[in-house]
Design an enzyme around this catalytic site. Structure first.
Site, PDB file in Angstrom:
ATOM      1  N   GLU A 154     -18.979  59.120 -17.815  1.00 14.85           N
ATOM      2  CA  GLU A 154     -20.175  58.364 -18.229  1.00 14.85           C
ATOM      3  C   GLU A 154     -19.823  57.339 -19.298  1.00 14.85           C
ATOM      4  O   GLU A 154     -18.924  57.565 -20.110  1.00 14.85           O
ATOM      5  CB  GLU A 154     -21.212  59.333 -18.813  1.00 14.85           C
ATOM      6  CG  GLU A 154     -22.192  59.892 -17.788  1.00 14.85           C
ATOM      7  CD  GLU A 154     -23.310  58.920 -17.449  1.00 14.85           C
ATOM      8  OE1 GLU A 154     -23.201  57.713 -17.752  1.00 14.85           O
ATOM      9  OE2 GLU A 154     -24.316  59.380 -16.863  1.00 14.85           O
ATOM     10  N   ASP A 155     -20.563  56.260 -19.314  1.00  8.80           N
ATOM     11  CA  ASP A 155     -20.396  55.265 -20.369  1.00  8.80           C
ATOM     12  C   ASP A 155     -21.146  55.695 -21.630  1.00  8.80           C
ATOM     13  O   ASP A 155     -20.611  55.677 -22.729  1.00  8.80           O
ATOM     14  CB  ASP A 155     -20.886  53.887 -19.901  1.00  8.80           C
ATOM     15  CG  ASP A 155     -22.238  53.955 -19.195  1.00  8.80           C
ATOM     16  OD1 ASP A 155     -22.800  55.062 -19.041  1.00  8.80           O
ATOM     17  OD2 ASP A 155     -22.749  52.894 -18.791  1.00  8.80           O
ATOM     18  N   ASP A 188     -27.862  58.715 -23.715  1.00  7.52           N
ATOM     19  CA  ASP A 188     -28.925  58.401 -24.669  1.00  7.52           C
ATOM     20  C   ASP A 188     -29.887  59.582 -24.721  1.00  7.52           C
ATOM     21  O   ASP A 188     -29.707  60.507 -25.503  1.00  7.52           O
ATOM     22  CB  ASP A 188     -29.599  57.093 -24.241  1.00  7.52           C
ATOM     23  CG  ASP A 188     -30.657  56.624 -25.230  1.00  7.52           C
ATOM     24  OD1 ASP A 188     -30.863  57.309 -26.239  1.00  7.52           O
ATOM     25  OD2 ASP A 188     -31.282  55.579 -24.989  1.00  7.52           O
ATOM     26  N   ARG A 227     -21.297  42.847 -19.868  1.00  3.50           N
ATOM     27  CA  ARG A 227     -20.406  43.939 -19.445  1.00  3.50           C
ATOM     28  C   ARG A 227     -18.946  43.581 -19.690  1.00  3.50           C
ATOM     29  O   ARG A 227     -18.109  44.453 -19.927  1.00  3.50           O
ATOM     30  CB  ARG A 227     -20.552  44.194 -17.939  1.00  3.50           C
ATOM     31  CG  ARG A 227     -21.869  44.802 -17.518  1.00  3.50           C
ATOM     32  CD  ARG A 227     -21.757  45.260 -16.064  1.00  3.50           C
ATOM     33  NE  ARG A 227     -23.053  45.405 -15.422  1.00  3.50           N
ATOM     34  CZ  ARG A 227     -23.824  46.489 -15.507  1.00  3.50           C
ATOM     35  NH1 ARG A 227     -23.418  47.514 -16.212  1.00  3.50           N
ATOM     36  NH2 ARG A 227     -24.980  46.535 -14.894  1.00  3.50           N
ATOM     37  N   PHE A 238     -29.221  49.662 -29.481  1.00  6.45           N
ATOM     38  CA  PHE A 238     -28.872  49.243 -28.123  1.00  6.45           C
ATOM     39  C   PHE A 238     -27.531  48.510 -28.168  1.00  6.45           C
ATOM     40  O   PHE A 238     -27.375  47.526 -28.876  1.00  6.45           O
ATOM     41  CB  PHE A 238     -29.965  48.345 -27.541  1.00  6.45           C
ATOM     42  CG  PHE A 238     -29.784  48.124 -26.072  1.00  6.45           C
ATOM     43  CD1 PHE A 238     -30.161  49.096 -25.154  1.00  6.45           C
ATOM     44  CD2 PHE A 238     -29.217  46.949 -25.602  1.00  6.45           C
ATOM     45  CE1 PHE A 238     -29.973  48.909 -23.794  1.00  6.45           C
ATOM     46  CE2 PHE A 238     -29.031  46.753 -24.238  1.00  6.45           C
ATOM     47  CZ  PHE A 238     -29.418  47.733 -23.341  1.00  6.45           C
TER      48      PHE A 238
END
Ligand code: 5GP
Length: 183
Positions: A103-104, A107, A169, A156
């Site tokens: 996973e990046d 949250d 990205r 964020f």
């Protein structure tokens, strides 16, 4: 290259590379190179995890194979609802395999919790998670994450695979976005 859209660099390219190497060494200890379950299967979640996934695979001193899934989580562009739809499923059966979800960012943890439940019904020999980034809220959900790169503040972030409206990205670092970009 994005003008002054990036407010600050949170994690540099060098820090990401160092952490990836550290995580790769820890992960490799858990899976013997000649495991009876076959090569470790990395399952990446498109598109955000791509950069981390390929760098991690290169850093791992054991043979790995790669599969990708794309899921879409209903909600606003900056938060998820936990209602998940599979946009692209795995190409291969994972029964009996050692699976590591890559996973990046975690949250709320809702997406991952759904994904773990979904993949566990396919009877892998083992199912663990590595995430590059984790936000504070993730600690409140009860999703077991074996390996975490960085715990970051509740902001964020973009870069190194993470987007805002499909942009940023391609940044080689993790940064915070200037609020003017949202408005
Ligand atoms: P969760 O279900 O854990 O709340 O959300 C996970 C997904 O939300 C991530 O895979 C990612 O797509 C998105 N997400 C959560 N926080 C951020 C963030 O700070 N930046 C970006 N670009 N995406 C995020």
């Amino acid at each position: 290259m994005y003008g002054d859209d990036i407010a600050s660099v949170l994690i540099t390219q060098e820090e990401i590379a160092g952490k990836t190497k550290e995580l790769a060494e820890l992960i490799a200890k858990r899976y013997p190179a000649d495991a009876p379950e076959g090569d470790l299967l990395l399952v990446g979640v498109l598109k955000g995890a791509i950069f981390f996934m390929t760098d991690l695979a290169k850093a791992l001193p054991i043979p790995t194979q790669m599969e990708f899934m794309a899921v879409s989580s209903y909600g606003s562009s900056t938060s998820s609802s936990g209602v998940v739809r599979i946009m692209k499923d795995l190409d291969k059966d994972i029964a009996g395999r050692n699976v590591l979800i890559v996973e990046d960012i975690i949250d709320s943890g809702l997406t991952l919790s759904w994904l773990k439940r979904n993949l566990s019904t396919r009877n892998p020999a083992s199912l663990e998670v590595v995430t590059l980034l984790r936000k504070p809220d993730a600690l409140r959900t009860h999703v077991d994450v074996a390996h975490v790169g960085f715990d970051i503040p509740n902001e964020f972030v973009v870069g190194y695979g993470l987007d805002y409206a499909e942009r940023y990205r391609d940044l080689p670092y993790i940064g915070t976005l200037d609020p003017k970009v949202y408005s």
